[in-house]
Enzyme design. Structure first.
Site, PDB file in Angstrom:
ATOM      1  N   ASP A 259      34.848  31.173  36.073  1.00 47.25           N
ATOM      2  CA  ASP A 259      35.139  31.841  34.850  1.00 47.25           C
ATOM      3  C   ASP A 259      36.692  32.060  34.598  1.00 47.25           C
ATOM      4  O   ASP A 259      37.348  32.036  35.165  1.00 47.25           O
ATOM      5  CB  ASP A 259      34.404  33.261  35.103  1.00 47.25           C
ATOM      6  CG  ASP A 259      33.028  33.071  34.945  1.00 47.25           C
ATOM      7  OD1 ASP A 259      32.591  31.992  34.838  1.00 47.25           O
ATOM      8  OD2 ASP A 259      32.477  34.115  34.881  1.00 47.25           O
TER       9      ASP A 259
ATOM     10  N   HIS B  15      36.150  31.854  40.369  1.00 47.31           N
ATOM     11  CA  HIS B  15      37.307  31.838  39.283  1.00 47.31           C
ATOM     12  C   HIS B  15      38.133  30.897  39.322  1.00 47.31           C
ATOM     13  O   HIS B  15      38.957  30.650  40.570  1.00 47.31           O
ATOM     14  CB  HIS B  15      37.516  33.403  39.235  1.00 47.31           C
ATOM     15  CG  HIS B  15      36.639  34.574  38.970  1.00 47.31           C
ATOM     16  ND1 HIS B  15      35.768  34.812  39.947  1.00 47.31           N
ATOM     17  CD2 HIS B  15      36.292  35.221  37.947  1.00 47.31           C
ATOM     18  CE1 HIS B  15      35.066  35.783  39.650  1.00 47.31           C
ATOM     19  NE2 HIS B  15      35.082  35.814  38.176  1.00 47.31           N
TER      20      HIS B  15
END
Length: 706
Positions: free
Chosen positions: A75, A227
């Site tokens: 992300d 991430h």
């Protein structure tokens, strides 16, 4: 047209900053995160179902990842530092993943999104600005989705039907506030992808903890959240180096989402207007980011120049003042010999009588030579009609100011020559004060103290501030440094032998006063500043007239710098001026005014995008420094402080004017254009302090020339 290009460039610069604020989430950023709410409106099949929710049709489908399949998701990217390292690890182990990208990061780093697609990964939408969509209206949600798709299209030539809400978690974390978002987004054609395992790498708990958190139990399939942006992701990259080979050894396969589900690709190629709009957007962002980086560097440069200049002006003007005002200071033997005063005049009928009468009031013996440069308004006739002793008129065809001055020098009878403008008046002591430095035989020229006589209008007050602070503090500084760049045309004096050695006034530039001063310095003469030699000149009274004057000054200064450029590599006095004076003139008179509008552009940027408080504080800090310098300059010149009330407005508007003037001068120089000696409209309102306006003074009691 003269204002159009500079103003368009100012607008373009501000537009680039607008784009920067747009793509850096500085416009419409919303950092609110909603706390958990009730779940009674969320279907049980969703709460108990898998992490993939397809709400595109009438029904709602909840999907799980098959066993021994891992959909690794990242992300908040792409990130220029960490995303390439993540991609390298995936490539090393032939693993595929899904990258949920934001529009802001995609538009700034499109090449990374392109690499993701080229290497077989899927790309999903993670909104543009990363807000909690449960707080947003439907129109804002549409904007977040469409702008991200626009960036993805421009970066990789595709659009994606995969969506992950910011701040999302597992399916059982959906509640009455964020479930409507999932349904609405599904109605817009998106599959919502949550996660079933959170590595919690964003907390940077250590590589071993990330590995433990990200490992499924019992061979079950999973969507794993990691991430590749949003902070230091070194632990994530290090964990991948262990995680990928270890789970592959256990029989897991790392696949994209649609591959793991056996579904058609979620990425659809785009073409036509949609593709070109995306590419144009990404290109604009790239240009904006590059230009903004340059602007930030330029702002730093102008900041250094502003504070350096003000610091030098304050320190060196103090040194100059202490020197010339100390008790018993003398330049040398008192200068009492007669002086020739040259007054070049072109259509100066409104001013010439005041100018000549002020010279006849001089307490130093003078001869006055008015050189009429082909005037068509009877300027020469006015002087002749005055019938003043030792005032002579020399008439010539219109040839320009340098030619007029050279003609005056040829007719001058004395070794010291004072030059002034036809719209200027002297105080009785001006000539005497101006020539005293010639008691030092090393002095070849002297700059006087030019002051604005018509300072009661707003434009006049602004120029008054500029003359007192900008010009006269500068001259004190340059005097101490020994590199005075300009003898003002309104009030300056020259040793005739010095003029002869450098060939007199040159017609090579429009700033003949700057040109001759530089020539004298290169020839080894000292050029000094006589602060008590005051002259009162009529400054332009309209923006148009002011622009015309400063345009000629700026262009002429640039010409003079270019003409004397070889001084940089020469030895002796010329080399000293070239390596000290020329850089100072170039930086403080050309570069600084050209970059100065950035201060106000970034002020507007800070007011619109923030941080507003710090921006306003910084701007007022710069203004405070300017106010201190201006106050000190006014104190040195014994001027009333009331005119400084208009300093803030003067700083804002003058910066833009000087920007327009300098940019137009650059354009003229680069295109090979030429300017002539321009005549400004005068009113003749300026008198020396203490004079009765319009009074014709008797010359009978004036001292004759020896």
């Amino acid at each position: 047209m003269r204002y159009l290009l500079p103003l368009l460039l100012l607008v373009a610069l501000f537009g680039m900053l607008m784009v920067r604020g747009y793509v850096h989430s500085e416009i419409a950023a919303d950092h609110r995160i909603r706390p958990p709410a009730a779940t009674d409106h969320v279907p049980d099949a969703v709460l108990d179902g898998g992490p993939v929710i397809d709400a595109r049709g009438k029904g709602i489908t909840s999907l799980r990842i098959p066993d021994h399949r891992i959909v690794l998701t990242f992300d908040d990217g792409p990130d220029p530092e960490w995303t390439p390292k993540v991609l390298d690890e995936l490539k090393k182990y032939h693993a595929h993943a899904v990258f949920f990208v934001t529009g802001t990061m995609t538009s700034r780093y499109p090449e990374l999104v392109r690499r993701m697609v080229d290497e077989g990964h899927e790309v999903g939408v993670h909104t543009f600005n990363h807000p909690d969509l449960s707080y947003q209206s439907k129109s804002r949600i549409d904007w977040e989705l469409s702008q991200t798709q626009l960036a993805i299209a421009g970066a990789a030539g595709i659009r994606s039907s995969l969506f992950r809400p910011p701040y999302s978690s597992f399916a059982d974390a959906l509640d009455n506030k964020n479930w409507p978002v999932v349904k609405y987004v599904g109605g817009r054609g998106y599959i919502t992808v949550l996660d079933s395992i959170d590595s919690e790498d964003w907390q940077r708990p250590g590589v071993s903890t990330i590995l433990r958190n990200a490992t499924p139990k019992g061979g079950k399939g999973a969507i794993v959240l990691m991430h590749d942006s949003g902070g230091n992701r070194a632990q994530t990259v290090a964990a991948l180096g262990h995680y990928l080979p270890e789970l592959q050894h256990r029989g897991y396969r790392f696949a994209s989402l649609t591959d793991a589900l056996g579904a058609p690709s979620a990425q659809i190629p785009v073409s036509g207007p949609e593709l070109w709009k995306g590419r144009a957007f990404v290109f604009a962002v790239g240009v904006s980011d590059d230009a903004t980086d340059v602007l930030i560097v330029a702002l730093a440069v102008i900041g250094v120049l502003v504070f350096t200049r003000f610091g030098l002006m304050l320190l060196l003007s103090v040194a100059h003042t202490r020197k010339v005002r100390r008790r018993g200071f003398r330049w040398g033997a008192a200068v009492t010999e007669p002086v020739s005063v040259l007054v070049p005049a072109y259509n100066e009928r409104e001013c010439i009588a005041n100018t000549v009468r002020s010279l006849r009031e001089s307490d130093h013996p003078v001869e006055v030579i008015v050189i009429d440069d082909g005037s068509s308004d009877g300027t020469a006739d006015i002087v002749d009609a005055m019938r003043l002793p030792n005032v002579h008129v020399v008439r010539q065809r219109n040839s320009g100011k340098p030619a007029a001055l050279n003609n005056g020098i040829a007719h001058a009878r004395h070794d010291l020559v004072v030059m002034m403008d036809g719209d200027t008046v002297f105080e009785p002591s001006t000539v005497r004060e101006l020539v005293q430095p010639f008691g030092d035989p090393r002095v070849g020229a002297v700059a006087g103290n030019a002051k604005v006589g018509n300072k009661d209008s707003l434009i006049g007050a602004w120029q008054h501030i500029e003359y007192v602070m900008g010009f006269n503090l500068d001259r004190r500084m340059y005097d101490v440094l020994g590199c005075m760049p300009t003898i003002p045309g309104a009030v300056g004096a020259f040793r005739r032998t010095a003029l002869d050695r450098v060939g007199g006034m040159s017609e090579d530039t429009l700033a003949e006063d700057t040109d001759i001063t530089m020539a004298l310095l290169r020839d080894g003469w000292r050029v000094v500043y006589a602060e008590n030699a005051r002259a009162w000149t009529e400054a332009p009274e309209s923006v148009q007239q002011l622009w015309s004057q400063r345009y000629r000054w700026s262009y002429g200064t640039m010409q003079a710098i270019w003409k004397h450029r070889r001084a940089v590599v020469e030895r002796g006095p010329s080399g000293r001026f070239g390596r000290i004076g020329l850089p100072f003139v170039s930086l403080f008179m050309v570069v600084a005014p050209l970059l100065a509008p950035l201060i106000d552009i970034f002020l507007l940027y800070g007011l619109v995008f923030g941080p507003t408080g710090k921006t306003v504080l910084a701007w007022f800090g710069v203004l405070a420094v300017q106010a201190v310098c201006a106050g000190y300059a006014f104190r040195l010149d014994r001027e009333p402080m009331r005119y400084l009330i208009s300093l803030p407005l003067q700083q804002i508007l003058y910066r833009q004017l000087m920007y327009v003037v300098l940019l137009q001068s650059w354009i003229t120089a680069l295109t090979g254009g030429r300017l002539r000696w321009q005549k400004l409209r005068r009113t003749g309102v300026v008198e020396a302090p203490g004079s009765a306006p319009g009074q014709r003074r008797s010359s009978d009691n004036r001292r004759p020339v020896a």
